[in-house]
Scaffold this motif. Structure first.
Motif, short mmCIF file in Angstrom:
data_model
loop_
_atom_site.label_atom_id
_atom_site.label_comp_id
_atom_site.label_asym_id
_atom_site.label_seq_id
_atom_site.Cartn_x
_atom_site.Cartn_y
_atom_site.Cartn_z
N PRO A 158 -0.63 2.97 5.14
CA PRO A 158 -1.27 1.77 5.70
C PRO A 158 -1.57 0.69 4.67
O PRO A 158 -1.54 -0.50 4.99
N ILE A 159 -1.84 1.07 3.42
CA ILE A 159 -2.11 0.07 2.38
C ILE A 159 -0.84 -0.72 2.09
O ILE A 159 -0.87 -1.95 1.99
N ILE A 160 0.27 -0.01 1.94
CA ILE A 160 1.55 -0.69 1.70
C ILE A 160 1.91 -1.57 2.89
O ILE A 160 2.37 -2.72 2.72
N ALA A 161 1.70 -1.06 4.11
CA ALA A 161 2.03 -1.83 5.31
C ALA A 161 1.22 -3.12 5.36
O ALA A 161 1.76 -4.20 5.63
N LEU A 162 -0.08 -3.03 5.11
CA LEU A 162 -0.92 -4.23 5.14
C LEU A 162 -0.53 -5.22 4.04
O LEU A 162 -0.62 -6.43 4.22
N SER A 163 -0.09 -4.69 2.89
CA SER A 163 0.32 -5.57 1.80
C SER A 163 1.50 -6.43 2.22
O SER A 163 1.62 -7.58 1.77
N TYR A 164 2.37 -5.90 3.07
CA TYR A 164 3.51 -6.68 3.56
C TYR A 164 3.12 -7.55 4.75
O TYR A 164 3.57 -8.69 4.86
N ILE A 165 2.27 -7.03 5.61
CA ILE A 165 1.83 -7.81 6.78
C ILE A 165 1.07 -9.05 6.34
O ILE A 165 1.21 -10.14 6.93
#
Length: 218
Positions: free
Chosen positions: A60-67
């Motif tokens: 989720p941290i990586i996902a939010l970094s892209y979002i």
């Protein structure tokens, strides 16, 4: 920077801090010893669950970094882009080569599960591969290189800084365990070889590395 971007950055920092805390706690010998004494049946699966948990927490941290990606803070020229691409390919190649010096089944936790090993200590032997002669933590060094080989927006820059700091701190925490495992031999190795940044005047020759390993009995 607007309020939304500021909130996103603070959120990313807090999420990384939470991940670092859980990762460090579950990697600690203190918790491993407690589990080995009180939850002995679970111990063979400990490393495997540790790796799965780490992966699930970081997604989720990586996902939010892209979002939450924003405008790039800088742009590289074509020449620099080519140089960065070469560095990335060389680092990936170095990582693949380094795999020969690691017991990946033990690293992933598959060997412990398969052999129903309930020991708290890591079972992988102390090995000085080609890259270990120049830095004590070559995988961390490679990861830091890859992290910074990209153009950054505010969120990605925040994550890059947090991860770099954790690799620095995490390497120190890991070495506490390595000293317990390997004692004076690892202390000698640590005095001779730098942690993360190679230095031309600090390294082990192949002969010196073999001599250290022979003293350990590997």
């Amino acid at each position: 920077m607007n309020t939304v971007e500021h909130t996103h950055i603070v959120t990313i920092v807090l999420l990384w801090l939470g991940f670092f805390f859980v990762h460090s706690l579950t990697a600690s010998l203190t918790l491993k010893y407690w589990v080995s004494r009180n939850l002995t049946r679970f111990m063979p699966a400990y490393r495997l669950v540790f790796n799965i948990l780490s992966g699930l927490l970081i997604i989720p941290i990586i996902a939010l970094s892209y979002i939450w990606r924003g405008e790039a803070l800088w742009h590289w020229s074509p020449a620099i882009s080519w140089l960065v691409a070469i560095i990335i390919m060389a680092t990936i190649a170095a990582f693949i080569i380094s795999l020969r010096y690691y017991d990946m089944a033990e690293f992933m936790g598959l060997r412990q599960w398969r052999e129903r090993n309930s020991q708290a200590e890591d079972q992988e032997k102390f090995v000085i591969g080609e890259f270990h002669r120049f830095v004590r933590h070559p995988w961390y060094t490679m990861a830091i290189v890859l992290i910074w080989c990209r153009e950054m927006d505010p969120i990605m820059l925040t994550s890059a800084i947090m991860l770099t700091l954790y690799f620095i701190v995490g390497s120190r925490l890991e070495e506490r365990k390595l000293v317990q495992y390997h004692g004076e031999i690892y202390e000698r190795y640590r005095k001779k070889v730098p942690g993360l940044v190679p230095r031309p005047w600090r390294y082990l020759t192949r002969v010196e590395a073999d001599e250290l390993l022979s003293r350990l009995g590997n």
